[in-house]
Write a protein that holds these residues in place. Structure first.
Motif, PDB file in Angstrom:
ATOM      1  N   ASP A 240       0.827  -1.210   0.000  1.00  9.18           N
ATOM      2  CA  ASP A 240       0.000   0.000   0.000  1.00  9.18           C
ATOM      3  C   ASP A 240       0.858   1.256   0.000  1.00  9.18           C
ATOM      4  N   ARG A 241       1.969   1.231   0.734  1.00  6.95           N
ATOM      5  CA  ARG A 241       2.870   2.386   0.746  1.00  6.95           C
ATOM      6  C   ARG A 241       3.501   2.590  -0.638  1.00  6.95           C
ATOM      7  N   TYR A 242       3.860   1.505  -1.289  1.00  6.00           N
ATOM      8  CA  TYR A 242       4.429   1.599  -2.644  1.00  6.00           C
ATOM      9  C   TYR A 242       3.426   2.218  -3.611  1.00  6.00           C
ATOM     10  N   LEU A 243       2.183   1.796  -3.562  1.00 10.08           N
ATOM     11  CA  LEU A 243       1.151   2.343  -4.445  1.00 10.08           C
ATOM     12  C   LEU A 243       0.933   3.830  -4.173  1.00 10.08           C
ATOM     13  N   THR A 244       0.966   4.216  -2.906  1.00  7.42           N
ATOM     14  CA  THR A 244       0.803   5.633  -2.561  1.00  7.42           C
ATOM     15  C   THR A 244       1.956   6.461  -3.115  1.00  7.42           C
ATOM     16  N   GLU A 245       3.178   5.966  -2.987  1.00  5.06           N
ATOM     17  CA  GLU A 245       4.339   6.694  -3.494  1.00  5.06           C
ATOM     18  C   GLU A 245       4.320   6.783  -5.020  1.00  5.06           C
ATOM     19  N   MET A 246       3.896   5.714  -5.681  1.00  6.47           N
ATOM     20  CA  MET A 246       3.782   5.740  -7.141  1.00  6.47           C
ATOM     21  C   MET A 246       2.762   6.792  -7.578  1.00  6.47           C
ATOM     22  N   SER A 247       1.633   6.832  -6.928  1.00  3.07           N
ATOM     23  CA  SER A 247       0.595   7.805  -7.271  1.00  3.07           C
ATOM     24  C   SER A 247       1.091   9.223  -7.046  1.00  3.07           C
ATOM     25  N   GLU A 248       1.869   9.440  -5.992  1.00  5.83           N
ATOM     26  CA  GLU A 248       2.401  10.768  -5.712  1.00  5.83           C
ATOM     27  C   GLU A 248       3.404  11.192  -6.790  1.00  5.83           C
ATOM     28  N   CYS A 249       4.236  10.281  -7.245  1.00  7.34           N
ATOM     29  CA  CYS A 249       5.177  10.595  -8.331  1.00  7.34           C
ATOM     30  C   CYS A 249       4.430  11.000  -9.597  1.00  7.34           C
ATOM     31  N   LEU A 250       3.379  10.286  -9.920  1.00  5.87           N
ATOM     32  CA  LEU A 250       2.600  10.619 -11.106  1.00  5.87           C
ATOM     33  C   LEU A 250       1.904  11.960 -10.939  1.00  5.87           C
ATOM     34  N   ARG A 251       1.425  12.241  -9.742  1.00  4.42           N
ATOM     35  CA  ARG A 251       0.767  13.532  -9.516  1.00  4.42           C
ATOM     36  C   ARG A 251       1.742  14.675  -9.775  1.00  4.42           C
ATOM     37  N   ARG A 252       2.960  14.558  -9.256  1.00  2.92           N
ATOM     38  CA  ARG A 252       3.956  15.608  -9.472  1.00  2.92           C
ATOM     39  C   ARG A 252       4.315  15.729 -10.955  1.00  2.92           C
ATOM     40  N   TYR A 253       4.370  14.613 -11.651  1.00  5.06           N
ATOM     41  CA  TYR A 253       4.704  14.634 -13.085  1.00  5.06           C
ATOM     42  C   TYR A 253       3.668  15.425 -13.876  1.00  5.06           C
ATOM     43  N   PHE A 254       2.402  15.119 -13.663  1.00  4.48           N
ATOM     44  CA  PHE A 254       1.354  15.803 -14.427  1.00  4.48           C
ATOM     45  C   PHE A 254       1.216  17.263 -14.001  1.00  4.48           C
ATOM     46  N   GLU A 255       1.484  17.563 -12.744  1.00  4.43           N
ATOM     47  CA  GLU A 255       1.479  18.963 -12.322  1.00  4.43           C
ATOM     48  C   GLU A 255       2.604  19.732 -13.003  1.00  4.43           C
ATOM     49  N   GLU A 256       3.755  19.099 -13.148  1.00  5.23           N
ATOM     50  CA  GLU A 256       4.886  19.754 -13.811  1.00  5.23           C
ATOM     51  C   GLU A 256       4.569  20.013 -15.283  1.00  5.23           C
ATOM     52  N   LEU A 257       3.897  19.097 -15.938  1.00  9.94           N
ATOM     53  CA  LEU A 257       3.523  19.298 -17.343  1.00  9.94           C
ATOM     54  C   LEU A 257       2.558  20.463 -17.484  1.00  9.94           C
TER      55      LEU A 257
END
Length: 220
Positions: free
Chosen positions: A194-211
């Protein structure tokens, strides 16, 4: 074209070309009318003075058209530059995403022997020491994440996939008999997955915010 005696373009042709370039056709149509009124015609050829006046008018109109062409060219170049800048920003954001992706390193779940407590459950069996997922279902999840993260264009699918991940099989549902060995039924602690999935989702959130951010003048 008017000065050299070439066929004069129709107004509808001019409007179609200007609209295809993404511009407002009105100033171009106005210039077309001025050029049409000023171009040489047999009935207007009343002497060298009249011809010179028409030439002067045409020269003025051509100068205005040149300015319009220069403006269109500058706009097109700016749009091309923005496309290239957007592509470069996307590549930098994707590189940062790959660098910051969490590692999928999970510890093995410890199994404990549950002794029979009543006559209704007379047989001892193995159970996970803590809530866990079956390793096979976790492996399937990680394989899908790896496939979607390998291509930048697949990241929107990965975000959707992680927003509603598939059902992971709970290892607690297993009751391994005393004669079987728990190593044949590997499992992963649920908190780690569950922690891994949360961290993955957070990385994707930052990626799309940067775009979505406006271009900056900072060095990449």
């Amino acid at each position: 074209m008017a000065r050299d005696g070439a066929p004069f373009p129709q107004q509808s042709t001019l409007e179609a070309v200007v609209k295809a370039c993404g511009e407002n056709p009105k100033p171009w149509v106005d210039a077309w009318h001025r050029a049409s009124d000023a171009r040489l015609r047999p009935e207007r050829n009343g002497g060298s003075k009249a011809v010179q006046l028409q030439i002067d008018e045409l020269t003025k109109v051509v100068g205005q058209l040149v300015e319009q062409v220069a403006m269109l060219t500058a706009k097109q170049n700016a749009e091309d530059d923005e496309v290239q800048n957007q592509k470069a920003r996307g590549e930098r954001a994707y590189h940062r995403l790959l660098v910051n992706l969490p590692e999928a390193r999970f510890t093995a779940t410890t199994w404990v022997l549950r002794e029979p407590k009543s006559a209704t459950a007379p047989v001892a069996y193995w159970v996970p020491e803590q809530p866990a997922y079956e390793s096979s279902s976790v492996d399937t999840l990680l394989q899908m994440v790896a496939v979607l993260a390998a291509k930048q264009k697949s990241l929107p699918k990965l975000r959707t996939y992680l927003s509603s991940p598939p059902e992971l099989e709970a290892a607690e549902k297993l009751r391994i008999g005393i004669d079987d060995h728990p190593s044949n039924w590997p499992a992963v602690p649920r908190t780690e997955v569950d922690r891994y999935l949360t961290e993955m989702s957070e990385c994707l959130r930052r990626y799309f915010e940067e775009l979505a951010e406006r271009p900056s003048h900072e060095a990449p």
